[in-house]
Design an enzyme around this catalytic site. Sequence first.
Site, mmCIF file in Angstrom:
data_model
loop_
_atom_site.group_PDB
_atom_site.id
_atom_site.type_symbol
_atom_site.label_atom_id
_atom_site.label_comp_id
_atom_site.label_asym_id
_atom_site.label_seq_id
_atom_site.Cartn_x
_atom_site.Cartn_y
_atom_site.Cartn_z
ATOM 1 C CB SER A 1 -0.934 -0.058 1.214
ATOM 2 O OG SER A 1 -1.914 0.936 1.139
ATOM 3 C CG ASP B 1 -3.892 0.757 -2.184
ATOM 4 O OD1 ASP B 1 -4.632 0.193 -3.017
ATOM 5 O OD2 ASP B 1 -3.931 0.490 -0.968
ATOM 6 C CG ASP C 1 -3.087 -3.601 -1.104
ATOM 7 O OD1 ASP C 1 -3.763 -2.598 -1.399
ATOM 8 O OD2 ASP C 1 -2.740 -3.856 0.060
ATOM 9 C CG ASP D 1 -6.881 -2.461 -0.030
ATOM 10 O OD1 ASP D 1 -6.120 -1.520 -0.352
ATOM 11 O OD2 ASP D 1 -6.780 -3.069 1.060
#
Length: 368
Positions: free
Chosen positions: A14, A152, A154, A156
């Site tokens: 992130s 970001d 990842d 999410d």
Amino acid sequence: AMRRGAYAVMVTGSHIPEDRNGLKFYRPDGEITKADEAAILAALGDIEASDATTSPVPPVPEPDAIARYRQRYRAAFAPRILEGLRIAVYQQSSVARDLLTDLLAGFGASATPIGRSDTFVPIDTEAHRPEDVAFIRGVMASGDYDALVTTDGDADRPLMADGTGRIVRGDVLGLITARYLGADTAVVPVTACSALERSGGFKQVIRTKVGSPFVIAGMEQARRAGARAVIGFEANGGFLLGSDVRVGENVLGILPTRDAMLPILASLAAARAAGLSLADLVASLDAGEMASDRLPNTPAERSGAFLARLGEAGFRDDFLRPIGSPQAVDQQDGIRIDLDGGRTIHFRASGNAPELRCYAEARSARDA
């Protein structure tokens, strides 16, 4: 994993440097709770003291996972719902960079990939890095795009900018998405904007500590209490779907973990449906203005000592005297202080990095 009734581990990436990225754990029924975390920590000593060994379980490939995720949104949204929009897709190192470009194009948008990176880029969707702000403004200054979107690492948490290059706050994206989905209950952390209670149109707004496990617990509480359409979102833009919801004639199934794709699609679709630019749609919400930043490399003991002093009325009044008079205090997560003039300032220590964060809310960007 929920579909298969399986446990799962997510490799996260992130806003923090890549050497600090970690793991996120899921039970068959969803993301672990704070109670689960406590039980895991309590069990570590037992495991270390045990001679027991386990055989590794080979992973089962899921080659259709991406296809199912793509179909989740294709089945819910109308085919040409983003017809005519010109979108810059800032790809950087996001795991969703190709999927995001493909989905937007599939809904009729002109999706142009830019800024692809072969090395990890720590995109913070809440306390924006100066280099990201400058890059986005430079891209949008051309006038070639109606919006810029990214996530970001990842994928999410979403990050979106309007046609002027101004980044839209994550909680505003959440508000737009929740209203677009017809949610009656919103579960948000204390860092989300106060406009939710003022102009969100929800039957109830439940405030929690910061972190998706707290939001998930709040959504479960709301469902047990009989709420019909429950959503959750965070100031970083991560959106959690706590129940099945209708999108036009279609149904979008529950997904109680952070997702970036839904707020991106829903916010663009909401602006398109209203015949407004993204900037004008945001302005119509009258959500006020927020500013946030962080002090990196601040040890927890220093943050903790500062927050403890802020809990003392005398120190708090002296410390904040240059900007205003404290009216009320919320210590659910850090110290959130209501000031005169309808303003707030909120200090809290990050839960996953040695950082002290500050959030300010006011009627104008200048005041924030």
